[in-house]
Design an enzyme around this catalytic site. Structure first.
Site, PDB file in Angstrom:
ATOM      1  N   ALA A   9      47.238  86.520  62.236  1.00 44.10           N
ATOM      2  CA  ALA A   9      48.178  87.601  62.583  1.00 44.10           C
ATOM      3  C   ALA A   9      49.124  87.072  63.661  1.00 44.10           C
ATOM      4  O   ALA A   9      49.287  87.674  64.727  1.00 44.10           O
ATOM      5  CB  ALA A   9      47.448  88.863  63.033  1.00 44.10           C
ATOM      6  N   LEU A  10      49.731  85.956  63.349  1.00 50.47           N
ATOM      7  CA  LEU A  10      50.455  85.184  64.361  1.00 50.47           C
ATOM      8  C   LEU A  10      51.812  85.796  64.702  1.00 50.47           C
ATOM      9  O   LEU A  10      52.451  86.413  63.867  1.00 50.47           O
ATOM     10  CB  LEU A  10      50.623  83.736  63.866  1.00 50.47           C
ATOM     11  N   LYS A  24      47.864  84.544  78.365  1.00 50.41           N
ATOM     12  CA  LYS A  24      47.693  85.980  78.089  1.00 50.41           C
ATOM     13  C   LYS A  24      46.231  86.393  78.248  1.00 50.41           C
ATOM     14  O   LYS A  24      45.922  87.451  78.774  1.00 50.41           O
ATOM     15  CB  LYS A  24      48.195  86.249  76.671  1.00 50.41           C
ATOM     16  N   ASP A  25      45.311  85.526  77.748  1.00 48.50           N
ATOM     17  CA  ASP A  25      43.877  85.790  77.884  1.00 48.50           C
ATOM     18  C   ASP A  25      43.382  84.942  79.065  1.00 48.50           C
ATOM     19  O   ASP A  25      42.743  83.907  78.872  1.00 48.50           O
ATOM     20  CB  ASP A  25      43.160  85.437  76.583  1.00 48.50           C
ATOM     21  N   HIS A  43      51.997  82.844  69.659  1.00 42.10           N
ATOM     22  CA  HIS A  43      51.283  81.731  69.027  1.00 42.10           C
ATOM     23  C   HIS A  43      52.257  80.592  68.704  1.00 42.10           C
ATOM     24  O   HIS A  43      51.918  79.407  68.871  1.00 42.10           O
ATOM     25  CB  HIS A  43      50.598  82.201  67.743  1.00 42.10           C
ATOM     26  N   GLY A  73      46.411  80.356  75.449  1.00 45.52           N
ATOM     27  CA  GLY A  73      47.398  81.212  76.096  1.00 45.52           C
ATOM     28  C   GLY A  73      46.926  81.778  77.420  1.00 45.52           C
ATOM     29  O   GLY A  73      45.763  82.166  77.565  1.00 45.52           O
ATOM     30  N   SER A  98      50.914  90.829  71.128  1.00 42.81           N
ATOM     31  CA  SER A  98      49.521  90.796  70.710  1.00 42.81           C
ATOM     32  C   SER A  98      49.427  91.237  69.257  1.00 42.81           C
ATOM     33  O   SER A  98      50.173  92.120  68.815  1.00 42.81           O
ATOM     34  CB  SER A  98      48.690  91.741  71.591  1.00 42.81           C
ATOM     35  N   SER A  99      48.498  90.627  68.540  1.00 36.85           N
ATOM     36  CA  SER A  99      48.299  90.990  67.131  1.00 36.85           C
ATOM     37  C   SER A  99      47.897  92.451  66.998  1.00 36.85           C
ATOM     38  O   SER A  99      48.078  93.046  65.941  1.00 36.85           O
ATOM     39  CB  SER A  99      47.206  90.102  66.522  1.00 36.85           C
TER      40      SER A  99
HETATM   41  P1  AMP Z   1      44.483  85.340  69.299  1.00 36.16           P
HETATM   42  O1  AMP Z   1      45.741  86.182  69.451  1.00 36.16           O
HETATM   43  O2  AMP Z   1      43.268  86.032  69.785  1.00 36.16           O
HETATM   44  O3  AMP Z   1      44.374  84.758  67.941  1.00 36.16           O
HETATM   45  O4  AMP Z   1      44.664  84.146  70.310  1.00 36.16           O
HETATM   46  C1  AMP Z   1      45.016  82.846  69.965  1.00 36.16           C
HETATM   47  C2  AMP Z   1      45.671  82.187  71.144  1.00 36.16           C
HETATM   48  O5  AMP Z   1      46.966  82.763  71.330  1.00 36.16           O
HETATM   49  C3  AMP Z   1      44.903  82.397  72.466  1.00 36.16           C
HETATM   50  O6  AMP Z   1      44.926  81.179  73.204  1.00 36.16           O
HETATM   51  C4  AMP Z   1      45.722  83.477  73.137  1.00 36.16           C
HETATM   52  O7  AMP Z   1      45.621  83.439  74.543  1.00 36.16           O
HETATM   53  C5  AMP Z   1      47.116  83.128  72.679  1.00 36.16           C
HETATM   54  N1  AMP Z   1      48.041  84.258  72.776  1.00 36.16           N
HETATM   55  C6  AMP Z   1      47.855  85.520  72.328  1.00 36.16           C
HETATM   56  N2  AMP Z   1      48.914  86.300  72.649  1.00 36.16           N
HETATM   57  C7  AMP Z   1      49.793  85.508  73.325  1.00 36.16           C
HETATM   58  C8  AMP Z   1      51.071  85.728  73.932  1.00 36.16           C
HETATM   59  N3  AMP Z   1      51.677  86.922  73.916  1.00 36.16           N
HETATM   60  N4  AMP Z   1      51.686  84.682  74.544  1.00 36.16           N
HETATM   61  C9  AMP Z   1      51.082  83.450  74.572  1.00 36.16           C
HETATM   62  N5  AMP Z   1      49.882  83.185  74.018  1.00 36.16           N
HETATM   63  C10 AMP Z   1      49.234  84.198  73.402  1.00 36.16           C
END
Ligand code: AMP
Length: 275
Positions: free
Chosen positions: A26-27, A150-151, A31, A148, A182-183
């Site tokens: 769900a990029l 973000k987390d 991402h 990221g 965010s997804s």
């Molecule tokens: P996920 O969204 O859980 O699949 O996270 C995958 C990677 O993307 C993780 O390292 C997150 O911290 C990063 N991530 C999620 N949202 C963002 C964002 N808005 N900006 C930068 N990195 C992000």
């Protein structure tokens, strides 16, 4: 190139190193920014390429309903990966990541269980994260991996895990009004999307306060005013997530809005009383 099995992945990687961007799919543009960092590292270091894993990890979800409804958008994800500069998209099955019988034991670093943060509201979440990160590193054998900011707590946990992989942070990508991408934002309904900006407003207002307790109170007020259900609004040491000390500090928020749990964070800079 999209691969599904360990053998296909190994054939792509060959004997060379790679940079990994682990995701649950769900990029979005956040991402894409991490992948661009990975691709730049690949060029700078002459590695095989930037690999993206897409794996909705069942072990890190506390709520089965959240796992079930997590968006799965593989076609669009693959296009985004390619456009952002990924050389390989690895979509492993649950059996590949967690073969029956095999159990990767992980030691949780202290930063994962700091009272009042993620562990208090998502017990077991970081055990799941550490387990999947360990397995994904075993499967993909990266030189470096991009995570990221973000987390934020997750980034510190992964850094503290001790796996020999260089962890590279990527800045949070935001919508025009400040909401962190965010997804799960797609599940915000009606006026919730507009109210969600309170999280960014709270982080901004925290930085107008002189002390950490004042900053926490200001965040709480901003979030509650917009009707968000606050899980935590805390200022902590940026690296250990223990109490604020001499090191840089971070303001961290988790709050619920409708069916969505929003998390975000920002640097918090203490202002000297004499200024
Ligand atoms: P996920 O969204 O859980 O699949 O996270 C995958 C990677 O993307 C993780 O390292 C997150 O911290 C990063 N991530 C999620 N949202 C963002 C964002 N808005 N900006 C930068 N990195 C992000």
């Amino acid at each position: 190139m999209v691969v599904h099995t360990q053998a296909e992945y190994d054939a792509w990687r060959g004997g060379r190193g790679c940079v990994l961007v682990p995701t649950m799919g769900a990029l979005h543009a956040g991402h894409a920014a991490l992948i661009a960092i990975g691709a730049a590292l690949v060029r700078a270091r002459g590695l095989a390429g930037c690999a993206v894993t897409i794996f909705v990890n069942p072990t890190q979800f506390n709520e089965p309903a959240d796992f079930e409804r997590y968006p799965r958008t593989l076609g669009a994800d693959v296009r985004l990966c390619r456009d952002a500069g990924a050389a390989c998209v690895f979509v492993p099955s649950v059996e590949t990541v967690y073969p029956t019988g095999a159990r990767t034991e992980v030691q949780l670093p202290e930063v994962a269980t700091r009272p009042g943060l993620e562990d208090a509201f998502r017990p077991g979440h970081f055990a799941g994260v550490c387990r999947v990160v360990s397995r994904l590193f075993e499967l993909t054998r990266p030189t470096a991996a991009v995570f990221g900011a973000k987390d934020w707590q997750q980034l510190q946990v992964v850094r503290a895990m001790g796996h020999g992989v260089e962890i590279v942070p990527g800045a949070t990508v935001r919508e025009a009004d400040g909401l962190a991408m965010s997804s799960r934002n797609r599940f915000l309904r009606g006026d919730e999307r507009g109210r969600a900006v309170a999280v960014w407003r709270a982080l901004t207002q925290a930085n107008a306060q002189r002390t950490a307790p004042d900053a926490e109170a200001a965040m709480m007020a901003a979030l509650q005013q917009a009707g968000l259900e606050v899980e935590y609004a805390a200022v902590r040491d940026a690296e250990t997530l223990g109490p604020v000390g001499a090191q840089p500090a971070r303001a961290l928020i988790a709050a619920r809005l409708g069916s969505v749990r929003l998390i975000d964070n920002a640097p918090w800079v203490e202002r000297l009383a004499s200024l």
